[in-house]
Design a protein around this motif. Structure first.
Motif, PDB file in Angstrom:
ATOM      1  N   MET A 170     -17.487  -5.439 -22.379  1.00 62.48           N
ATOM      2  CA  MET A 170     -16.407  -6.185 -22.990  1.00 62.48           C
ATOM      3  C   MET A 170     -15.081  -5.494 -22.718  1.00 62.48           C
ATOM      4  SD  MET A 170     -17.778  -8.000 -26.240  1.00 62.48           S
ATOM      5  CE  MET A 170     -16.984  -6.856 -27.281  1.00 62.48           C
ATOM      6  N   ALA A 171     -14.028  -6.050 -23.228  1.00 59.26           N
ATOM      7  CA  ALA A 171     -12.709  -5.552 -22.850  1.00 59.26           C
ATOM      8  C   ALA A 171     -12.051  -4.721 -23.939  1.00 59.26           C
ATOM      9  CB  ALA A 171     -11.826  -6.719 -22.445  1.00 59.26           C
TER      10      ALA A 171
ATOM     11  N   THR B  23     -21.635   3.135 -16.863  1.00 59.46           N
ATOM     12  CA  THR B  23     -21.964   1.979 -16.006  1.00 59.46           C
ATOM     13  C   THR B  23     -20.708   1.265 -15.521  1.00 59.46           C
ATOM     14  OG1 THR B  23     -22.165   0.513 -17.923  1.00 59.46           O
ATOM     15  CG2 THR B  23     -24.198   1.545 -17.097  1.00 59.46           C
ATOM     16  N   HIS B  24     -19.601   1.378 -16.275  1.00 63.07           N
ATOM     17  CA  HIS B  24     -18.301   0.814 -15.876  1.00 63.07           C
ATOM     18  C   HIS B  24     -17.240   1.331 -16.840  1.00 63.07           C
ATOM     19  CE1 HIS B  24     -19.801  -1.986 -18.884  1.00 63.07           C
ATOM     20  NE2 HIS B  24     -18.621  -2.533 -19.024  1.00 63.07           N
ATOM     21  N   TRP B  25     -15.995   0.909 -16.661  1.00 61.76           N
ATOM     22  CA  TRP B  25     -14.876   1.568 -17.346  1.00 61.76           C
ATOM     23  C   TRP B  25     -14.608   1.101 -18.770  1.00 61.76           C
ATOM     24  CZ3 TRP B  25     -10.166  -0.726 -18.941  1.00 61.76           C
ATOM     25  CH2 TRP B  25      -9.984  -2.073 -18.569  1.00 61.76           C
ATOM     26  N   HIS B  26     -15.174  -0.009 -19.219  1.00 64.21           N
ATOM     27  CA  HIS B  26     -14.795  -0.585 -20.518  1.00 64.21           C
ATOM     28  C   HIS B  26     -15.042   0.384 -21.679  1.00 64.21           C
ATOM     29  CE1 HIS B  26     -15.151  -4.905 -18.771  1.00 64.21           C
ATOM     30  NE2 HIS B  26     -13.967  -4.366 -18.554  1.00 64.21           N
ATOM     31  N   GLY B  27     -14.139   0.304 -22.676  1.00 61.88           N
ATOM     32  CA  GLY B  27     -14.122   1.265 -23.768  1.00 61.88           C
ATOM     33  C   GLY B  27     -15.339   1.262 -24.666  1.00 61.88           C
ATOM     34  N   ASP B  28     -16.089   0.144 -24.689  1.00 62.73           N
ATOM     35  CA  ASP B  28     -17.297   0.120 -25.523  1.00 62.73           C
ATOM     36  C   ASP B  28     -18.485   0.772 -24.808  1.00 62.73           C
ATOM     37  OD1 ASP B  28     -17.038  -2.143 -23.817  1.00 62.73           O
ATOM     38  OD2 ASP B  28     -18.583  -3.210 -24.921  1.00 62.73           O
ATOM     39  N   HIS B  29     -18.244   1.282 -23.581  1.00 64.86           N
ATOM     40  CA  HIS B  29     -19.268   2.019 -22.825  1.00 64.86           C
ATOM     41  C   HIS B  29     -18.824   3.446 -22.510  1.00 64.86           C
ATOM     42  CE1 HIS B  29     -21.663  -1.670 -21.852  1.00 64.86           C
ATOM     43  NE2 HIS B  29     -20.510  -2.207 -22.183  1.00 64.86           N
ATOM     44  N   THR B  30     -17.510   3.703 -22.611  1.00 67.03           N
ATOM     45  CA  THR B  30     -16.962   5.014 -22.219  1.00 67.03           C
ATOM     46  C   THR B  30     -16.204   5.696 -23.365  1.00 67.03           C
ATOM     47  OG1 THR B  30     -14.876   4.004 -21.470  1.00 67.03           O
ATOM     48  CG2 THR B  30     -16.617   4.251 -19.826  1.00 67.03           C
TER      49      THR B  30
ATOM     50  N   ALA C 272     -19.108  -7.119  -9.478  1.00 68.37           N
ATOM     51  CA  ALA C 272     -20.012  -7.808 -10.408  1.00 68.37           C
ATOM     52  C   ALA C 272     -19.284  -8.027 -11.741  1.00 68.37           C
ATOM     53  CB  ALA C 272     -21.291  -7.012 -10.559  1.00 68.37           C
ATOM     54  N   HIS C 273     -19.576  -7.200 -12.747  1.00 67.44           N
ATOM     55  CA  HIS C 273     -18.843  -7.311 -14.023  1.00 67.44           C
ATOM     56  C   HIS C 273     -17.415  -6.760 -13.854  1.00 67.44           C
ATOM     57  CE1 HIS C 273     -18.186  -7.115 -18.359  1.00 67.44           C
ATOM     58  NE2 HIS C 273     -18.072  -5.806 -18.330  1.00 67.44           N
ATOM     59  N   THR C 274     -17.285  -5.722 -13.020  1.00 65.59           N
ATOM     60  CA  THR C 274     -16.005  -5.112 -12.626  1.00 65.59           C
ATOM     61  C   THR C 274     -16.157  -4.685 -11.159  1.00 65.59           C
ATOM     62  OG1 THR C 274     -16.683  -2.831 -13.117  1.00 65.59           O
ATOM     63  CG2 THR C 274     -15.794  -4.099 -14.969  1.00 65.59           C
TER      64      THR C 274
ATOM     65  N   GLY D 123     -26.100  -2.072 -17.420  1.00 70.08           N
ATOM     66  CA  GLY D 123     -24.733  -2.149 -17.921  1.00 70.08           C
ATOM     67  C   GLY D 123     -24.361  -3.603 -18.183  1.00 70.08           C
ATOM     68  N   ASP D 124     -23.078  -3.924 -18.068  1.00 72.17           N
ATOM     69  CA  ASP D 124     -22.631  -5.289 -18.377  1.00 72.17           C
ATOM     70  C   ASP D 124     -22.796  -6.259 -17.219  1.00 72.17           C
ATOM     71  OD1 ASP D 124     -22.091  -4.580 -20.937  1.00 72.17           O
ATOM     72  OD2 ASP D 124     -19.920  -4.832 -20.829  1.00 72.17           O
ATOM     73  N   VAL D 125     -23.496  -5.838 -16.177  1.00 71.95           N
ATOM     74  CA  VAL D 125     -23.895  -6.787 -15.140  1.00 71.95           C
ATOM     75  C   VAL D 125     -24.878  -7.796 -15.753  1.00 71.95           C
ATOM     76  CG1 VAL D 125     -25.168  -6.998 -12.954  1.00 71.95           C
ATOM     77  CG2 VAL D 125     -23.499  -5.154 -13.265  1.00 71.95           C
TER      78      VAL D 125
END
Ligand SMILES: [Zn+2]
Length: 294
Positions: free
Chosen positions: A1-2, A83-90, A160-162, A179-181
């Motif tokens: 998410m963003a 898995t990607h840069w979004h704040g709910d994962h990092t 993909a997602h990003t 991840g968010d894929v």
């Protein structure tokens, strides 16, 4: 998410009162666990060598996450893979780093976290992260962690997602973290502003569908633990809805008109309840596909 501003409006996926969040642990193999709290689902490999973690949710949850891990291993978390840069994962990168972890990600994760980002779908800005939150090890195509009795394969899936997604395969444990894929039972946000695309998301799903069996456990970015059949249903939903959106764009419809065409109607009861509604999802696809061609 963003961005956080968006999450604040989405109680189902973002509990802002982190004091009430409980971390739920599910054991998936001898060494691999899934942790659910608030934000993206976490994967953990803990075994004879070390502790390897996939994504770290939000900073205020770090003590609870570390406590949850301590219930199945005495070892500290040595690696965190984003898995990607979004704040709910990092969001936990800085605090996990202070606790001794080395943060690893695709080079575009570090690049996007290093500068302010603007998302045209949410009309929201995300500030650059402090240096202490940035991944210190980056990769471009793939990398492996030879730990805990298996070769954990981290593979970049493009656009993909990003533009910085990694999927993580634990072959002996027969687990894949996408991840968010992949979202299970929830229409996904696809971050077109950060180089994502529905075409790349579908291609990444096909790549994973080609390497798993009906027994494989699939950890989605959001939603419950998934099977191959769940991933297939997600992939087919994306292909059907995006195909209709593509036709509507070709027919000259505006993004707003496309959002009102109920192009995802038969999917909405299952996928359009917890986060994006059908109208938002199809509008997002229309805008992104029109701008990017993908
Ligand atoms: Zn995301």
């Amino acid at each position: 998410m963003a961005a956080a501003t968006v999450l604040a409006t989405l109680p189902a996926l973002a509990q802002r009162d982190f004091s009430k969040v409980e971390i739920k642990t599910t054991r998936l193999s001898d060494t691999v666990y899934m942790l659910e709290g608030a934000g993206g689902n976490i994967g953990v490999s803990a075994g004879e060598d070390t502790v390897f973690m996939v994504d770290d949710q939000y900073a205020p949850l770090t003590p609870k996450i570390i406590e949850a891990v301590a219930k199945f291993t005495p070892k500290p978390v040595q690696f965190v893979l984003n898995t990607h840069w979004h704040g709910d994962h990092t969001g936990g990168n800085e605090s996990m780093g202070k606790a001794g972890a080395i943060v690893v990600a695709h080079e575009n994760v570090r690049r996007r976290m290093s500068a302010e980002q603007f998302d045209s779908f949410w009309k929201s800005k995300t500030a650059a992260s402090p240096k202490a939150a940035l991944p210190v090890v980056t990769f471009t195509a793939s990398m492996s962690f030879h730990v805990n009795g298996e070769e954990i394969r981290v593979v970049h899936v493009p656009r993909a997602h990003t533009d910085g997604d990694a999927i993580v395969h634990f072959p002996k444990s027969d687990v894949v973290h996408m991840g968010d894929v992949a979202w299970n039972g929830i229409y996904p946000f696809i971050d077109y502003s950060a180089g994502g695309s529905v075409t790349g998301t579908i291609a990444a799903c096909d790549q994973v569908l080609g390497m798993v069996t009906d027994k494989t456990r699939i950890i989605p970015g959001h939603g419950p633990l998934a099977t191959r059949a769940d991933l297939q249903a997600y992939r087919d939903m994306l292909a059907t809805v995006s195909g209709r959106v593509r036709q509507a764009i070709a027919a000259g419809k505006s993004d707003e008109e496309i959002g009102k065409m109920e192009l995802s109607k038969e999917f909405d009861a299952k996928w359009g309840v917890r986060f994006l509604r059908g109208e938002q999802f199809t509008t997002m696809l229309a805008t992104g596909m029109r701008q990017s061609g993908n």
